[in-house]
Design a protein around this motif. Structure first.
Motif, PDB file in Angstrom:
ATOM      1  N   LEU A 108      79.991  64.832  51.844  1.00  0.00           N
ATOM      2  CA  LEU A 108      80.253  66.227  51.478  1.00  0.00           C
ATOM      3  C   LEU A 108      79.357  66.706  50.344  1.00  0.00           C
ATOM      4  O   LEU A 108      79.087  67.903  50.228  1.00  0.00           O
ATOM      5  N   ALA A 109      78.889  65.786  49.513  1.00  0.00           N
ATOM      6  CA  ALA A 109      78.001  66.177  48.415  1.00  0.00           C
ATOM      7  C   ALA A 109      76.749  66.866  48.936  1.00  0.00           C
ATOM      8  O   ALA A 109      76.128  67.667  48.222  1.00  0.00           O
ATOM      9  N   ALA A 152      76.775  68.115  52.415  1.00  0.00           N
ATOM     10  CA  ALA A 152      77.130  68.882  53.615  1.00  0.00           C
ATOM     11  C   ALA A 152      77.813  70.208  53.325  1.00  0.00           C
ATOM     12  O   ALA A 152      77.868  71.073  54.208  1.00  0.00           O
ATOM     13  N   LEU A 153      78.340  70.400  52.120  1.00  0.00           N
ATOM     14  CA  LEU A 153      79.028  71.647  51.809  1.00  0.00           C
ATOM     15  C   LEU A 153      78.029  72.702  51.345  1.00  0.00           C
ATOM     16  O   LEU A 153      77.098  72.397  50.590  1.00  0.00           O
ATOM     17  N   PRO A 154      78.204  73.956  51.755  1.00  0.00           N
ATOM     18  CA  PRO A 154      77.263  75.014  51.355  1.00  0.00           C
ATOM     19  C   PRO A 154      77.520  75.508  49.938  1.00  0.00           C
ATOM     20  O   PRO A 154      78.580  75.255  49.353  1.00  0.00           O
ATOM     21  N   HIS A 155      76.540  76.222  49.408  1.00  0.00           N
ATOM     22  CA  HIS A 155      76.655  76.904  48.111  1.00  0.00           C
ATOM     23  C   HIS A 155      76.972  75.942  46.968  1.00  0.00           C
ATOM     24  O   HIS A 155      77.555  76.342  45.954  1.00  0.00           O
ATOM     25  N   GLY A 156      76.636  74.667  47.128  1.00  0.00           N
ATOM     26  CA  GLY A 156      76.895  73.712  46.056  1.00  0.00           C
ATOM     27  C   GLY A 156      78.360  73.455  45.800  1.00  0.00           C
ATOM     28  O   GLY A 156      78.740  73.000  44.708  1.00  0.00           O
ATOM     29  N   ALA A 157      79.212  73.736  46.778  1.00  0.00           N
ATOM     30  CA  ALA A 157      80.648  73.503  46.609  1.00  0.00           C
ATOM     31  C   ALA A 157      80.906  72.022  46.361  1.00  0.00           C
ATOM     32  O   ALA A 157      80.227  71.154  46.902  1.00  0.00           O
ATOM     33  N   GLY A 158      81.903  71.742  45.533  1.00  0.00           N
ATOM     34  CA  GLY A 158      82.278  70.367  45.243  1.00  0.00           C
ATOM     35  C   GLY A 158      83.582  70.003  45.918  1.00  0.00           C
ATOM     36  O   GLY A 158      84.260  70.851  46.506  1.00  0.00           O
ATOM     37  N   TRP A 207      71.610  69.470  59.142  1.00  0.00           N
ATOM     38  CA  TRP A 207      72.879  69.915  58.542  1.00  0.00           C
ATOM     39  C   TRP A 207      72.705  70.083  57.033  1.00  0.00           C
ATOM     40  O   TRP A 207      73.058  71.132  56.465  1.00  0.00           O
ATOM     41  N   PHE A 208      72.168  69.064  56.376  1.00  0.00           N
ATOM     42  CA  PHE A 208      72.039  69.114  54.919  1.00  0.00           C
ATOM     43  C   PHE A 208      71.108  70.248  54.483  1.00  0.00           C
ATOM     44  O   PHE A 208      71.369  70.926  53.479  1.00  0.00           O
TER      45      PHE A 208
END
Length: 515
Positions: free
Chosen positions: A141-142, A144-150, A375-376
């Motif tokens: 997820l580090a 794979a999530l957009p906008h730098g979401a944690g 994806w990344f």
């Protein structure tokens, strides 16, 4: 002699009862002369919902009471999720059947609050108590999530519907989660059950789904499969149940559970192991995570074809088309997407197919892509990606696309972003296609040096169908052709050549090295 009624023992959870109804219905179709009575039984795992399973002493959390009822003759057979079954079973019991397996993936369900945080790069609180999931999902997820979401993780227990309900609890409360990790198969089965469908559909309202790739987030061994057990001495019941046995499912889960036998099993393990069947590659086993000894078992395992030399030559000269492709440059030939893409499925064949003008439309669409690297890159552009084909070809995801959970419709609903040379292949599938770029070599086609290397090659790895079309006539008729498992393999086969198919160029190189 055939029993007229068989008593099926199962847990009382919504999913367990659903799975038992599925088995009962299948038995009814295969043996209409036998009726099934479903008997619900409460287990230790159903009672202790405030403690993570890996902190509970002992094992058989979800099966001990079912085993007891079976051994005492209160039920004739039981239905369990195979991932909940220990390796060592009671000697008087045996697995009579493993039915066809459902999709084994894990899926993250983002609730309304999680969906909002995805847009603004906030930290998403995700519910999961599995040590395996906590080992493999955070590093994925580090990127794979957009906008730098944690993402932060917190313990959660309970049945599928209970966990989903916590996405809708008041924000700020102790029960609220932004997202939860669940087995894709469990949700899909509930959506197909007339007694569970409406409740689960309501709980999925306002959510987003992310299908986790098996290569980086393999699941618990046996996930998605059911185990039907009965008393070993009960030959009549065994003969009835064996009608549901699926050899392919049995082979896959046996491969996964062999690792539990080797390294130890149970809820304390941190590694995942999932075998999936590919129509061109056969069984592919993805493993990831540490064993109890601390040894990591990350990797992909599959049945490598027998090495074969070029019949007319006593040497190996390998030509890697992916290296040639790296010399190409992309030229933009289309920009922008229709504005009304909200909720529509889009397949991005490569991240280079996307430019900045497309991002507003993609951020409202349901985006899937070809592999984890694309994806990344899309995530860094602020695009939420629902899943990827892991380099195994679009068709490998067909069971997911056609499921009630994904709800992605047929090919006519899709828009594909790809390069110009692949346009006709996608149009033949009946989808909308936007060829947004073309690939060209600086200075034109193949150089004399390149042509010479291809002519001398005994083994060739084609990285694309367009590359094969351009250069195939230069290759010796005795050469051994190879490629990846996507559209390139189809293109080559349509030309009357049967290539060796590999999951990746790296696996092809290993194969070459075995000669």
């Amino acid at each position: 002699m055939t029993p007229k009624t068989l008593r099926l023992g199962t847990r009382r959870s919504l999913l367990a009862m659903t799975q038992s109804r599925i088995v009962a219905a299948e038995l009814g179709r295969s043996r209409p002369d036998v009726s099934i009575e479903i008997i619900g039984i409460e287990t230790k795992g159903d009672k202790l919902l405030d403690v993570p399973l890996h902190e509970i002493e002992g094992k058989e959390f979800f099966t001990a009471e079912l085993d007891e009822a079976l051994l005492e003759g209160r039920v004739d057979f039981t239905v369990n999720s195979l991932k909940d079954m220990s390796i060592e079973r009671h000697p008087e019991l045996h697995t009579a059947a493993i039915p066809a397996r459902a999709e084994p993936h894990d899926v993250i369900v983002f609730g309304p609050s999680g969906t909002r945080k995805l847009l603004h790069g906030g930290t998403i609180t995700i519910g999961s108590s599995s040590l395996r999931r906590l080992e493999n999902i955070p590093p994925f997820l580090a990127q794979a999530l957009p906008h730098g979401a944690g993402a932060s993780f917190a313990d959660i227990r309970g049945n599928v519907n209970t966990r989903l309900s916590r996405l809708h609890d008041p924000e700020g409360g102790s029960r609220h989660f932004d997202a939860v990790v669940l087995a894709f198969a469990g949700i899909e089965r509930l959506l197909g059950d007339q007694f569970a469908r409406d409740e689960v559909k309501g709980l999925l309202s306002g959510t987003k789904l992310m299908l986790l790739p098996l290569s980086l987030c393999p699941t618990a061994p046996g996930q998605g499969a059911l185990s039907i057990e009965c008393r070993r001495a009960d030959r009549l019941t065994t003969s009835v149940l064996q009608k549901l046995h699926d050899p392919a499912a049995h082979e896959a889960v046996s491969m996964e559970r062999a690792l539990l036998i080797k390294h130890g099993g149970g809820c304390h393990q941190k590694f995942g192991a999932t075998a999936s069947n590919h129509k061109l590659l056969g069984l592919i086993l993805h493993t990831r995570g540490p064993t109890e000894s601390g040894m990591r078992i990350d990797g992909m395992h599959w049945s490598i074809p027998e090495p074969r030399k070029c019949p007319a030559l006593d040497r190996i000269a390998a030509w890697d088309g992916s290296a040639w492709r790296n010399t190409l440059t992309s030229h933009r030939i289309a920009t922008g997407l229709p504005e009304n893409m909200r909720g529509k499925p889009v397949f991005v064949s490569h991240s280079r197919a996307v430019d900045d003008s497309m991002l507003p439309s993609l951020r409202s669409a349901r985006v899937w892509t070809s592999g984890v690297q694309s994806w990344f890159r899309l995530a860094r552009l602020g695009v939420f990606v629902e899943g990827c084909a892991e380099g195994l070809g679009f068709d490998h995801l067909s069971p997911v696309f056609s499921s009630g959970l994904a709800g992605l419709g047929d090919m006519s609903d899709w828009t594909v972003l790809t390069h110009k040379h692949a346009e006709n292949d996608w149009l033949a599938r009946g989808c909308s296609v936007l060829p947004s770029y073309r690939l060209e070599r600086t200075g034109g086609g193949a150089t004399d040096k390149m042509r010479g290397a291809i002519k001398q090659a005994t083994h060739v790895f084609w990285s694309s169908g367009s590359q094969f079309d351009e250069l195939k006539d230069l290759v010796s008729h005795d050469a051994v052709h190879a490629c990846g498992p996507g559209k390139t393999a189809v293109r080559i086969r349509n030309k009357g050549i049967k290539p060796f198919v590999f999951p990746s160029k790296e696996e092809w190189k290993k194969w070459i090295d075995t000669h």
